[in-house]
Design an enzyme around this catalytic site. Structure first.
Site, PDB file in Angstrom:
ATOM      1  N   SER A 189       0.569  -1.004   0.467  1.00  0.00           N
ATOM      2  CA  SER A 189       0.176   0.182   0.063  1.00  0.00           C
ATOM      3  C   SER A 189       0.523   1.214   0.120  1.00  0.00           C
ATOM      4  O   SER A 189       1.866   0.595   0.450  1.00  0.00           O
ATOM      5  CB  SER A 189      -0.781  -0.256   1.390  1.00  0.00           C
ATOM      6  N   TYR A 202      -2.427  -0.823  10.496  1.00  0.00           N
ATOM      7  CA  TYR A 202      -2.725  -1.177   8.589  1.00  0.00           C
ATOM      8  C   TYR A 202      -1.027  -0.829   8.108  1.00  0.00           C
ATOM      9  O   TYR A 202      -0.051  -1.672   7.721  1.00  0.00           O
ATOM     10  CB  TYR A 202      -3.090  -0.701   8.293  1.00  0.00           C
TER      11      TYR A 202
END
Length: 300
Positions: A189, A202
């Protein structure tokens, strides 16, 4: 304008915020999203790049995983997908799309935070298809929090066990079956490169995925097994409306701050995975985190 020209120009007309305000409690389902994420990639032209290959894609029921599964099938691979039991409706649609493309599909429900399931799913794929050539570690968990003080130990554990531990365990199990020419691909990501104020856990998992990818790639060079990751920017998938920290209004404007002014559609990410899985395209690429971030530019 011909239909072919319309397909080629489709990315110029992708949906832009504001979207309908929406939120999903618990596990998100793609079938409930409005607008529906685009995964069929009508402008894409397959070339048999994965003919005869067998791929395992975690989180293959929806979002990026679904789009990758369908393009892999169109490129000739048989595909196994994993998903949570609650995601069965989405998994059924993905299985049908894979089979429509002419490939076989093995759909396996289970929880990737369970170490035994990670081993078992790889063995099921090897038993069903006789081999495993491509692993795509794509499944992920995220929940935005106002600050680090709001991240509980339980939430931190679940995020790492879903995003990092499963990647490690699946890779370890897959390597018992993989031979020269195989490929491992993880979904990273932009948050693993840039960080994210409201996604500290995350973001940390995505940074760990990047480092593990590079380390594993070095380790497997002698076996001629390539390991890479794809780092997307914002993508229109069920991960966001099911984020406990996202309000319905937040979802409506998701992705509008990106340079392109919109989130990517899953079908815009999937060709990057085909590229990294295909030895015809990327035989000299390993240890790379490929950024598909809609105009964001950064090292990493």
């Amino acid at each position: 304008m011909t239909k072919q020209q319309q397909r080629q120009d489709a990315p110029l007309r992708e949906p832009k915020p504001p979207f309908p305000a929406q939120h999903q409690d618990g596990v998100g389902l793609e079938k409930k999203l409005s607008p529906r994420p685009k995964y069929e990639a009508e402008a894409y032209r397959p070339a048999g790049k994965l003919e005869g290959k067998v791929a395992l894609i975690t989180g293959g029921d929806s979002g990026i995983g679904r789009a990758v599964a369908v393009l892999f099938a169109r490129e000739g691979a048989d595909v196994a997908i994993t998903y949570l039991p609650q995601e069965q409706p989405d998994a059924d649609e993905t299985r049908q799309a894979i089979e429509k493309a002419g490939s076989k599909c093995l759909a396996i429900a289970g929880d990737l935070t369970d170490p035994a399931f990670c081993d078992d799913v790889v063995e099921q794929v090897a038993d069903q298809f006789g081999k495993l050539d491509i692993l795509v570690a794509n499944a992920a968990h995220q929940n935005r929090k106002p600050s680090l003080a709001d991240v509980t130990d339980e939430e931190f554990d679940e995020t790492f066990k879903t995003n990092v531990y499963s990647y490690f365990r699946l890779s370890r199990a897959a390597l018992r079956h993989m031979t020269a020419g195989s490929a491992i691909i993880a979904t990273s990501s932009e948050t693993g490169i840039k960080g994210s104020r409201h996604l500290p856990d995350y973001s940390a998992t995505k940074g760990a995925i990047n480092a593990f990818t590079k380390s594993l790639a070095i380790d497997l060079i002698d076996r001629n097994i390539r390991v890479n990751a794809v780092a997307p920017g914002p993508v229109w998938t069920p991960l966001n409306p099911s984020d406990d920290g996202m309000t319905a209004k937040d979802v409506a404007t998701f992705g509008q701050d990106s340079p392109m002014g919109r989130p990517a559609q899953p079908e815009e990410l999937a060709p990057a995975y085909v590229f990294l899985a295909s030895n015809a395209d990327s035989s000299y690429i390993t240890g790379t985190v490929l950024q598909v971030m809609g105009g964001e530019t950064t090292g990493g």
